[in-house]
Design an enzyme around this catalytic site. Structure first.
Site, PDB file in Angstrom:
ATOM      1  N   CYS A  73       0.826  -1.215   0.000  1.00  0.00           N
ATOM      2  CA  CYS A  73       0.000   0.000   0.000  1.00  0.00           C
ATOM      3  C   CYS A  73       0.859   1.265   0.000  1.00  0.00           C
ATOM      4  CB  CYS A  73      -0.937   0.010   1.208  1.00  0.00           C
ATOM      5  SG  CYS A  73      -0.037   0.029   2.764  1.00  0.00           S
ATOM      6  N   ASP A  91       2.279   2.652   2.582  1.00  0.00           N
ATOM      7  CA  ASP A  91       2.210   3.424   3.829  1.00  0.00           C
ATOM      8  C   ASP A  91       3.497   3.281   4.651  1.00  0.00           C
ATOM      9  OD1 ASP A  91      -0.254   4.071   3.004  1.00  0.00           O
ATOM     10  OD2 ASP A  91      -1.350   2.835   4.428  1.00  0.00           O
ATOM     11  N   CYS A 103      -3.044   5.113   5.816  1.00  0.00           N
ATOM     12  CA  CYS A 103      -4.505   5.084   5.862  1.00  0.00           C
ATOM     13  C   CYS A 103      -5.009   5.373   7.285  1.00  0.00           C
ATOM     14  CB  CYS A 103      -4.987   3.707   5.419  1.00  0.00           C
ATOM     15  SG  CYS A 103      -4.632   2.446   6.639  1.00  0.00           S
ATOM     16  N   CYS A 110      -2.486  -3.148   8.543  1.00  0.00           N
ATOM     17  CA  CYS A 110      -2.204  -1.812   9.085  1.00  0.00           C
ATOM     18  C   CYS A 110      -1.806  -1.948  10.562  1.00  0.00           C
ATOM     19  CB  CYS A 110      -3.417  -0.915   8.968  1.00  0.00           C
ATOM     20  SG  CYS A 110      -4.286  -1.062   7.398  1.00  0.00           S
TER      21      CYS A 110
HETATM   22 FE1  FES Z   1      -1.544   0.359   4.268  1.00  0.00          FE
HETATM   23 FE2  FES Z   1      -3.369   0.674   6.020  1.00  0.00          FE
HETATM   24  S1  FES Z   1      -3.671   0.510   3.893  1.00  0.00           S
HETATM   25  S2  FES Z   1      -1.278   0.530   6.367  1.00  0.00           S
END
Ligand code: FES
Length: 125
Positions: free
Chosen positions: A33, A35, A58, A102
């Site tokens: 993702c 992040d 997110c 996450c």
């Molecule tokens: Fe990547 Fe939440 S979508 S940490």
């Protein structure tokens, strides 16, 4: 899909920010993702005296980082090491299955900060 608790931590994150001259820094990311999360810890007498996070990610990543800092604050290094993403999910009263990774990011971030702290301690010996 999110619990009230999660929305609260997302809207009012606890311990967000950075610590100057931290004793340990954990930086982790999820390549899927994209992040990224930083966890900073200040340790005194083997206890996490202060802990802060910066998360570019997110809503669930922000909420789970917020919760993990609350869980770890005041704990000994050994106690903090035992905190898992399951503890975080329990505080949040659930997390959608798609968002489990996450919470893993938060667990890994805390553990990486502790590992960094340990490395620094050993290099000072
Ligand atoms: Fe990547 Fe939440 S979508 S940490």
């Amino acid at each position: 899909m999110y619990t009230e608790k999660l929305l609260d931590h997302f809207k009012n994150p606890r311990n967000m920010g950075r610590i100057e001259n931290p004793d340990g820094i954990g930086k982790v990311g999820n390549p899927v993702c994209g992040d990224v999360m930083w966890i900073y810890i200040k340790v005194k007498d083997n206890r996490i005296e202060d802990i802060k996070f910066e998360t570019f990610g997110c809503g669930a990543a922000i909420a789970t980082s917020s919760v993990i800092t609350e869980l770890a604050k005041g704990k000994t290094i050994e106690e903090a090491e035992k905190i898992t993403n399951k503890d975080v999910i329990d505080v949040l009263e659930g997390l959608p299955p798609l968002k489990k990774h996450c919470s893993l990011l938060a667990e890994e971030g805390l553990h990486a900060a502790i590992e960094d702290y340990r490395k620094k301690q050993n290099s000072q010996k």
